[in-house]
Scaffold this motif. Structure first.
Motif, PDB file in Angstrom:
ATOM      1  N   ILE A  38       0.830  -1.200   0.000  1.00  0.00           N
ATOM      2  CA  ILE A  38       0.000   0.000   0.000  1.00  0.00           C
ATOM      3  C   ILE A  38       0.871   1.258   0.000  1.00  0.00           C
ATOM      4  O   ILE A  38       0.636   2.202  -0.739  1.00  0.00           O
ATOM      5  CB  ILE A  38      -0.937   0.004   1.235  1.00  0.00           C
ATOM      6  N   GLU A 145       1.612   9.812  -2.940  1.00  0.00           N
ATOM      7  CA  GLU A 145       1.176   9.427  -1.601  1.00  0.00           C
ATOM      8  C   GLU A 145       1.233  10.629  -0.670  1.00  0.00           C
ATOM      9  O   GLU A 145       2.239  11.333  -0.622  1.00  0.00           O
ATOM     10  CB  GLU A 145       2.069   8.316  -1.028  1.00  0.00           C
ATOM     11  N   LYS A 161      -2.881   8.109  -3.287  1.00  0.00           N
ATOM     12  CA  LYS A 161      -3.137   7.470  -1.995  1.00  0.00           C
ATOM     13  C   LYS A 161      -3.097   8.511  -0.883  1.00  0.00           C
ATOM     14  O   LYS A 161      -2.211   9.362  -0.849  1.00  0.00           O
ATOM     15  CB  LYS A 161      -2.095   6.382  -1.720  1.00  0.00           C
ATOM     16  N   GLU A 182      -6.788   6.079  -5.382  1.00  0.00           N
ATOM     17  CA  GLU A 182      -6.317   4.693  -5.491  1.00  0.00           C
ATOM     18  C   GLU A 182      -6.486   3.980  -4.160  1.00  0.00           C
ATOM     19  O   GLU A 182      -6.778   2.785  -4.111  1.00  0.00           O
ATOM     20  CB  GLU A 182      -4.839   4.672  -5.891  1.00  0.00           C
ATOM     21  N   LEU A 183      -6.304   4.737  -3.071  1.00  0.00           N
ATOM     22  CA  LEU A 183      -6.428   4.173  -1.728  1.00  0.00           C
ATOM     23  C   LEU A 183      -6.635   5.304  -0.737  1.00  0.00           C
ATOM     24  O   LEU A 183      -6.025   6.360  -0.854  1.00  0.00           O
ATOM     25  CB  LEU A 183      -5.165   3.383  -1.347  1.00  0.00           C
ATOM     26  N   TYR A 190      -8.509   0.717   5.551  1.00  0.00           N
ATOM     27  CA  TYR A 190      -8.372   1.322   4.232  1.00  0.00           C
ATOM     28  C   TYR A 190      -9.409   0.826   3.234  1.00  0.00           C
ATOM     29  O   TYR A 190      -9.985  -0.246   3.363  1.00  0.00           O
ATOM     30  CB  TYR A 190      -6.964   1.093   3.686  1.00  0.00           C
TER      31      TYR A 190
END
Length: 221
Positions: A38, A145, A161, A182-183, A190
């Motif tokens: 992740i 991220e 993310k 995406e996340l 999550y």
């Protein structure tokens, strides 16, 4: 007077606690790899305290677990809540035996700082707001991220993310003007893209923890 060559002081550090809930190291490895996938850069070199309260077998191979974590570039600094037989293994491996602090019903303290980023966060970039909130005035692109120990506010589109409450703050939220992530993760819970699509039809939203599950609510923008 000669200056001392060392000084011992008390201090406090935030350590992540990895709870091992299965004795099968192969199964642990599979789930660990899934978690690390992740946000791999966030976990590299991370110091961990391993909680072994769920392990009752005194023949459990702590050395095998240590090798597994080291192979993933994680660092065990100690164990906690382990049976005496496993605690003896820890001493042989040079690991500290850490006593668990008293459990508290209080949530972690509110973030003390706010990090503001006035730019788009592009693929391959990672931004981390330690011990605080993160505000992004711009977009978070695919492959990017953003991580915060507190909440994350994105005044643009979220396509990469976003991980809020990284140190365990269950009160953290993720707010984005446009949700296509995406996340998204809060305190370790999550959703991937398909989960977000399943639970939300809103373009802009606030993601928070509702018990042990994520929920999303629309924003009135």
């Amino acid at each position: 007077m000669q200056t001392p060559s060392l000084e011992l002081k008390g201090s406090s550090f935030t350590l992540s606690v990895l709870h091992i809930k299965h004795q099968d190291l192969e199964k642990v490895a599979q789930e660990l790899d899934s978690k690390l996938a992740i946000a791999p850069q966030f976990f590299l070199g991370a110091p961990l305290v391993v909680n072994l309260s769920a392990i009752t077998n005194g023949d459990y191979s702590l050395a095998g677990l240590k090798d597994l974590l080291v192979s993933r570039q994680l660092v065990i600094v100690g164990i906690t809540a382990a049976p005496s037989a496993i605690a003896a293994q820890a001493k042989d491996l040079g690991l500290a035996i850490i006593k668990s602090g008293k459990q508290s019903d209080n949530q972690p303290q509110l973030p003390k700082t706010t990090k503001i980023v006035k730019q788009n966060v592009r693929s391959g970039q990672q931004i981390y707001a330690k011990n605080g909130d993160l505000i992004v005035i711009g977009a978070v692109g695919n492959g990017a991220e953003v991580i915060a120990d507190g909440s994350i506010h994105i005044y643009g589109s979220l396509r990469g993310k976003a991980m809020a409450g990284a140190s365990g703050d269950k009160n953290a939220v993720i707010i984005a003007k446009s949700l296509d992530a995406e996340l998204v993760s809060i305190a370790g819970q999550y959703w991937l893209t398909e989960n977000l699509t399943e639970h939300s039809t809103t373009q802009s939203g606030c993601i928070r923890l509702d018990g042990d599950s994520l929920s999303v609510e629309p924003l009135a923008l």
